[in-house]
Motif scaffolding. Structure first.
Motif, PDB file in Angstrom:
ATOM      1  N   ILE A   1      33.822  45.760  28.910  1.00  0.00           N
ATOM      2  CA  ILE A   1      33.939  45.401  30.325  1.00  0.00           C
ATOM      3  C   ILE A   1      34.073  46.654  31.185  1.00  0.00           C
ATOM      4  O   ILE A   1      33.369  46.820  32.182  1.00  0.00           O
ATOM      5  CB  ILE A   1      35.131  44.445  30.543  1.00  0.00           C
ATOM      6  N   PHE A   2      34.960  47.563  30.793  1.00  0.00           N
ATOM      7  CA  PHE A   2      35.148  48.772  31.593  1.00  0.00           C
ATOM      8  C   PHE A   2      33.938  49.696  31.504  1.00  0.00           C
ATOM      9  O   PHE A   2      33.605  50.392  32.457  1.00  0.00           O
ATOM     10  CB  PHE A   2      36.428  49.494  31.180  1.00  0.00           C
ATOM     11  N   ASP A   3      33.249  49.691  30.396  1.00  0.00           N
ATOM     12  CA  ASP A   3      32.057  50.501  30.250  1.00  0.00           C
ATOM     13  C   ASP A   3      30.961  50.014  31.195  1.00  0.00           C
ATOM     14  O   ASP A   3      30.301  50.812  31.866  1.00  0.00           O
ATOM     15  CB  ASP A   3      31.577  50.448  28.796  1.00  0.00           C
ATOM     16  N   VAL A   4      30.778  48.718  31.282  1.00  0.00           N
ATOM     17  CA  VAL A   4      29.770  48.156  32.188  1.00  0.00           C
ATOM     18  C   VAL A   4      30.157  48.407  33.638  1.00  0.00           C
ATOM     19  O   VAL A   4      29.308  48.724  34.477  1.00  0.00           O
ATOM     20  CB  VAL A   4      29.585  46.648  31.913  1.00  0.00           C
ATOM     21  N   GLU A   5      31.430  48.306  33.942  1.00  0.00           N
ATOM     22  CA  GLU A   5      31.857  48.517  35.322  1.00  0.00           C
ATOM     23  C   GLU A   5      31.713  49.967  35.744  1.00  0.00           C
ATOM     24  O   GLU A   5      31.419  50.252  36.905  1.00  0.00           O
ATOM     25  CB  GLU A   5      33.282  48.004  35.501  1.00  0.00           C
ATOM     26  N   ILE A   6      31.878  50.891  34.833  1.00  0.00           N
ATOM     27  CA  ILE A   6      31.619  52.293  35.161  1.00  0.00           C
ATOM     28  C   ILE A   6      30.131  52.490  35.419  1.00  0.00           C
ATOM     29  O   ILE A   6      29.741  53.220  36.336  1.00  0.00           O
ATOM     30  CB  ILE A   6      32.125  53.218  34.039  1.00  0.00           C
ATOM     31  N   ALA A   7      29.299  51.832  34.640  1.00  0.00           N
ATOM     32  CA  ALA A   7      27.853  51.914  34.875  1.00  0.00           C
ATOM     33  C   ALA A   7      27.478  51.306  36.220  1.00  0.00           C
ATOM     34  O   ALA A   7      26.497  51.702  36.835  1.00  0.00           O
ATOM     35  CB  ALA A   7      27.106  51.218  33.748  1.00  0.00           C
ATOM     36  N   ILE A   8      28.249  50.337  36.690  1.00  0.00           N
ATOM     37  CA  ILE A   8      28.001  49.760  38.016  1.00  0.00           C
ATOM     38  C   ILE A   8      28.478  50.717  39.108  1.00  0.00           C
ATOM     39  O   ILE A   8      27.860  50.829  40.161  1.00  0.00           O
ATOM     40  CB  ILE A   8      28.700  48.393  38.140  1.00  0.00           C
ATOM     41  N   LEU A   9      29.568  51.420  38.862  1.00  0.00           N
ATOM     42  CA  LEU A   9      30.129  52.314  39.889  1.00  0.00           C
ATOM     43  C   LEU A   9      29.298  53.578  40.115  1.00  0.00           C
ATOM     44  O   LEU A   9      29.264  54.102  41.228  1.00  0.00           O
ATOM     45  CB  LEU A   9      31.545  52.724  39.510  1.00  0.00           C
ATOM     46  N   LEU A  10      28.646  54.079  39.103  1.00  0.00           N
ATOM     47  CA  LEU A  10      27.916  55.347  39.249  1.00  0.00           C
ATOM     48  C   LEU A  10      26.800  55.300  40.294  1.00  0.00           C
ATOM     49  O   LEU A  10      26.713  56.212  41.125  1.00  0.00           O
ATOM     50  CB  LEU A  10      27.385  55.805  37.899  1.00  0.00           C
ATOM     51  N   PRO A  11      25.948  54.296  40.323  1.00  0.00           N
ATOM     52  CA  PRO A  11      24.909  54.281  41.367  1.00  0.00           C
ATOM     53  C   PRO A  11      25.461  54.070  42.767  1.00  0.00           C
ATOM     54  O   PRO A  11      24.792  54.405  43.747  1.00  0.00           O
ATOM     55  CB  PRO A  11      23.995  53.117  40.979  1.00  0.00           C
ATOM     56  N   VAL A  12      26.658  53.530  42.875  1.00  0.00           N
ATOM     57  CA  VAL A  12      27.240  53.287  44.195  1.00  0.00           C
ATOM     58  C   VAL A  12      27.475  54.611  44.915  1.00  0.00           C
ATOM     59  O   VAL A  12      27.337  54.701  46.135  1.00  0.00           O
ATOM     60  CB  VAL A  12      28.542  52.466  44.059  1.00  0.00           C
ATOM     61  N   ILE A  13      27.788  55.652  44.183  1.00  0.00           N
ATOM     62  CA  ILE A  13      28.011  56.967  44.785  1.00  0.00           C
ATOM     63  C   ILE A  13      26.724  57.479  45.418  1.00  0.00           C
ATOM     64  O   ILE A  13      26.742  58.074  46.504  1.00  0.00           O
ATOM     65  CB  ILE A  13      28.555  57.943  43.722  1.00  0.00           C
ATOM     66  N   ILE A  14      25.608  57.219  44.792  1.00  0.00           N
ATOM     67  CA  ILE A  14      24.325  57.663  45.338  1.00  0.00           C
ATOM     68  C   ILE A  14      23.985  56.882  46.604  1.00  0.00           C
ATOM     69  O   ILE A  14      23.453  57.439  47.564  1.00  0.00           O
ATOM     70  CB  ILE A  14      23.219  57.496  44.274  1.00  0.00           C
ATOM     71  N   THR A  15      24.318  55.599  46.644  1.00  0.00           N
ATOM     72  CA  THR A  15      23.989  54.783  47.820  1.00  0.00           C
ATOM     73  C   THR A  15      24.914  55.058  48.994  1.00  0.00           C
ATOM     74  O   THR A  15      24.684  54.529  50.074  1.00  0.00           O
ATOM     75  CB  THR A  15      24.062  53.285  47.484  1.00  0.00           C
TER      76      THR A  15
END
Length: 116
Positions: A66-80
């Motif tokens: 769960i935390f691994d997937v959520e980190i993968a979700i958070l990374l592109p947010v920084i670019i946007t």
């Protein structure tokens, strides 16, 4: 018309021919007990493959995923962040992280993270 009939015949003959050849090739010889048993370094298995496992290990593995997937979700947010409004971006990330932290605290409070 003759071309369509020929094409239909070829498309029916080739699969039937292939299935017949595969059926002839895949015939099993004598079903031997040793050949049908699971292979484990040349020895008979010592115990059943259906051994029980720790539920605690399973829960921690699920939490990791769960935390691994959520980190993968958070990374592109920084670019946007460049293209979005800062207040909306901060509110979205804060609410996402708040849900994550509240979920982690709930699991910690219920004792799901203790290995005993």
């Amino acid at each position: 018309m003759l071309l369509m009939i020929t094409t239909a015949m070829v498309t029916m003959i080739i699969p039937i021919l292939l299935m017949t050849i595969c059926a002839m090739i895949s015939k099993k010889s004598i079903k031997d007990r040793e050949k049908m048993s699971p292979f484990e370094c040349g020895f008979d298995p010592m115990s059943s493959a259906r051994t029980p496992f720790s539920i605690q290990f399973f829960l921690i593995a699920v939490l990791f995923l769960i935390f691994d997937v959520e980190i993968a979700i958070l990374l592109p947010v920084i670019i946007t962040m460049k293209w979005s409004m800062n207040t909306m971006w901060i509110m979205t990330i804060s609410s996402f992280l708040l849900v994550l932290i509240l979920g982690l605290l709930h699991e910690w409070k219920n004792g799901m993270l203790e290995w005993m």
